[in-house]
Design an enzyme around this catalytic site. Structure first.
Site, PDB file in Angstrom:
ATOM      1  N   HIS A  61       0.108  -8.447   0.796  1.00 14.92           N
ATOM      2  CA  HIS A  61       1.486  -8.933   0.636  1.00 14.92           C
ATOM      3  C   HIS A  61       1.984  -9.493   1.970  1.00 14.92           C
ATOM      4  O   HIS A  61       2.517 -10.610   2.021  1.00 14.92           O
ATOM      5  CB  HIS A  61       2.383  -7.790   0.141  1.00 14.92           C
ATOM      6  CG  HIS A  61       3.840  -8.123   0.113  1.00 14.92           C
ATOM      7  ND1 HIS A  61       4.522  -8.393  -1.053  1.00 14.92           N
ATOM      8  CD2 HIS A  61       4.753  -8.239   1.120  1.00 14.92           C
ATOM      9  CE1 HIS A  61       5.788  -8.672  -0.765  1.00 14.92           C
ATOM     10  NE2 HIS A  61       5.955  -8.577   0.551  1.00 14.92           N
ATOM     11  N   GLU A  62       1.822  -8.718   3.034  1.00 12.29           N
ATOM     12  CA  GLU A  62       2.315  -9.179   4.337  1.00 12.29           C
ATOM     13  C   GLU A  62       1.531 -10.397   4.813  1.00 12.29           C
ATOM     14  O   GLU A  62       2.099 -11.328   5.384  1.00 12.29           O
ATOM     15  CB  GLU A  62       2.257  -8.042   5.359  1.00 12.29           C
ATOM     16  CG  GLU A  62       3.101  -6.812   4.994  1.00 12.29           C
ATOM     17  CD  GLU A  62       4.576  -7.114   4.751  1.00 12.29           C
ATOM     18  OE1 GLU A  62       5.063  -8.142   5.244  1.00 12.29           O
ATOM     19  OE2 GLU A  62       5.241  -6.326   4.045  1.00 12.29           O
ATOM     20  N   HIS A  67       2.983 -13.529   3.265  1.00 10.52           N
ATOM     21  CA  HIS A  67       4.117 -14.174   3.950  1.00 10.52           C
ATOM     22  C   HIS A  67       3.600 -15.120   5.034  1.00 10.52           C
ATOM     23  O   HIS A  67       4.060 -16.248   5.170  1.00 10.52           O
ATOM     24  CB  HIS A  67       5.019 -13.111   4.588  1.00 10.52           C
ATOM     25  CG  HIS A  67       5.822 -12.316   3.611  1.00 10.52           C
ATOM     26  ND1 HIS A  67       6.523 -12.886   2.574  1.00 10.52           N
ATOM     27  CD2 HIS A  67       6.061 -10.980   3.515  1.00 10.52           C
ATOM     28  CE1 HIS A  67       7.157 -11.943   1.887  1.00 10.52           C
ATOM     29  NE2 HIS A  67       6.889 -10.776   2.440  1.00 10.52           N
ATOM     30  N   GLU A  70       9.253 -13.159  -1.592  1.00 14.27           N
ATOM     31  CA  GLU A  70       8.678 -11.837  -1.882  1.00 14.27           C
ATOM     32  C   GLU A  70       7.817 -11.879  -3.149  1.00 14.27           C
ATOM     33  O   GLU A  70       6.774 -11.224  -3.225  1.00 14.27           O
ATOM     34  CB  GLU A  70       9.783 -10.783  -2.018  1.00 14.27           C
ATOM     35  CG  GLU A  70      10.569 -10.528  -0.744  1.00 14.27           C
ATOM     36  CD  GLU A  70       9.705 -10.087   0.423  1.00 14.27           C
ATOM     37  OE1 GLU A  70       8.635  -9.476   0.190  1.00 14.27           O
ATOM     38  OE2 GLU A  70      10.083 -10.363   1.580  1.00 14.27           O
TER      39      GLU A  70
HETATM   40 ZN   LIG Z   1       7.566  -8.979   1.796  1.00 10.55          ZN
END
Ligand SMILES: [Zn+2]
Length: 366
Positions: A220-221, A224, A258
């Site tokens: 997830h990170e 980004h 997100e």
């Molecule tokens: Zn996030």
């Protein structure tokens, strides 16, 4: 034997005579340390019991260090990466040495790395046993205190393999091979101010404690950072995002960034959920649970699950995310609406028929 070969052997013989032990044929004799690198991992994806599993550390950097003569300082003799299949390494030096060892580092080439802090920039590292010549080291295990650094290193392989950039070895087409941006993770076991991508300051991912136990969190990170890379160092202006929840409305910019990051993690791992480092799991599938979620494109779970359905094997985008990666490399989208309504047509992707139906099933109507 050529004259120069004779000459160099003579020099070696002379040098050997001075050092007292190096035979005339020394430079032709390789010294190799071989083995396999493994790390232990508390597997959050397997549930809240988080079983301890052993995995191969793939594409992880190693360096062969040694002392050519007994009294000399250790120097780096060669370097490489572990094998994709089983973490195997064969670290060789063309010549004999007095002492030799392998140093393992928490990075993969220069594509990604894990450092201890923003200040020191130091990678995690440890040394194998020191040897006096060629030897199989068998299975080398990453020390438990630093195993989570190698969890990150190993997990990022899966995203790199799916990055769909045929034009260079870099993460996106915006950079040429040899001049790639490095994805940097900071992880430190005692760090508590963590769990975010540090934009626009260092642009590093900051993790602490046991957060790397979740591969979804790692990816997830990284997602980004990938979006920022796809937009060639641009990123949507994000508001109303602290805190944010998968099932709750935030803002269109928050839900887009997100939701994309959630989708990156699930797509890379081939599932349909978000798992946190406790092992708790949230399904992104449409099912009775998600009927209770907030509705619309301010909800990151609605955006993320829409993306996963568009990219699904039976979805309208060709069975994968490749065309979304291509269009994001050309078209900046401030929010999911812009991605869907404006930028998908520009990238040759549909906005009607099954694509429109998918969004509707996730409560998004444009
Ligand atoms: Zn996030």
């Amino acid at each position: 034997m050529s004259r120069s070969r004779v000459a160099s052997l003579l020099i070696v013989a002379l040098t050997g005579a001075v050092a007292g032990f190096v035979p005339a044929t020394a430079e032709a004799t390789p010294t190799c340390l071989t083995g396999r690198l493994e790390y232990s991992h508390y597997d959050a994806e397997a549930g809240t019991r988080k079983p301890l599993v052993t995995q191969a550390a793939r594409n992880a950097n190693w360096e062969l260090w040694g002392k050519v003569t007994a009294g000399s300082a250790a120097t780096r003799l060669s370097s490489g990466i572990t094998a994709v299949g089983d973490g195997a390494f064969s670290a060789c030096h063309q010549g004999r040495v007095a002492e030799v060892y392998v140093k393992f580092l928490s990075a993969s080439t220069t594509m990604w790395r894990v450092i201890k802090s923003e200040g020191t920039q130091a990678q995690y590292s440890f040394e194998s046993a020191h040897k006096t010549g060629s030897q199989s080291l068998g299975t080398v295990r990453v020390p438990a205190s630093m195993q989570r650094a190698w969890t990150i290193v190993d997990t990022l392989n899966a995203l790199y393999w799916k990055r769909n950039n045929p034009s260079s070895a870099c993460w996106t087409k915006h950079q040429e091979t040899g001049a790639c941006d490095t994805l940097t993770f900071v992880w430190e076991q005692n760090r508590t101010d963590s769990g975010y991508w540090d934009y626009p300051d260092t642009n590093y991912v900051i993790l602490g404690q046991n957060e790397p136990d979740s591969k979804h969190t790692i990816l997830h990170e990284a997602g980004h950072w990938l979006q920022w890379q796809l937009y060639d160092h641009a990123f949507p202006r994000v508001s109303g995002c602290n805190p944010h929840y998968i099932e709750q409305a935030s803002s269109t910019s928050c839900a887009w960034t997100e939701g994309f990051a959630d989708a990156v993690a699930a797509y890379t791992l081939g599932d349909y959920r978000y798992v946190d480092d406790s092992g708790a799991s949230t399904s992104l599938r449409n099912d009775p649970d998600t009927a209770d979620w907030d509705a619309g494109d301010k909800v990151q779970g609605r955006v993320g699950s829409s993306l996963l359905d568009l990219w699904a094997p039976d979805g309208p985008d060709g069975g994968n995310w490749d065309r979304t990666i291509e269009l994001m490399s050309d078209e900046f989208s401030q929010n999911f609406r812009e991605y869907f309504v404006s930028d998908r047509p520009a990238g040759g992707l549909s906005t009607t028929g099954p694509a429109r139906t998918i969004l509707g099933s996730h409560t998004i109507t444009y």
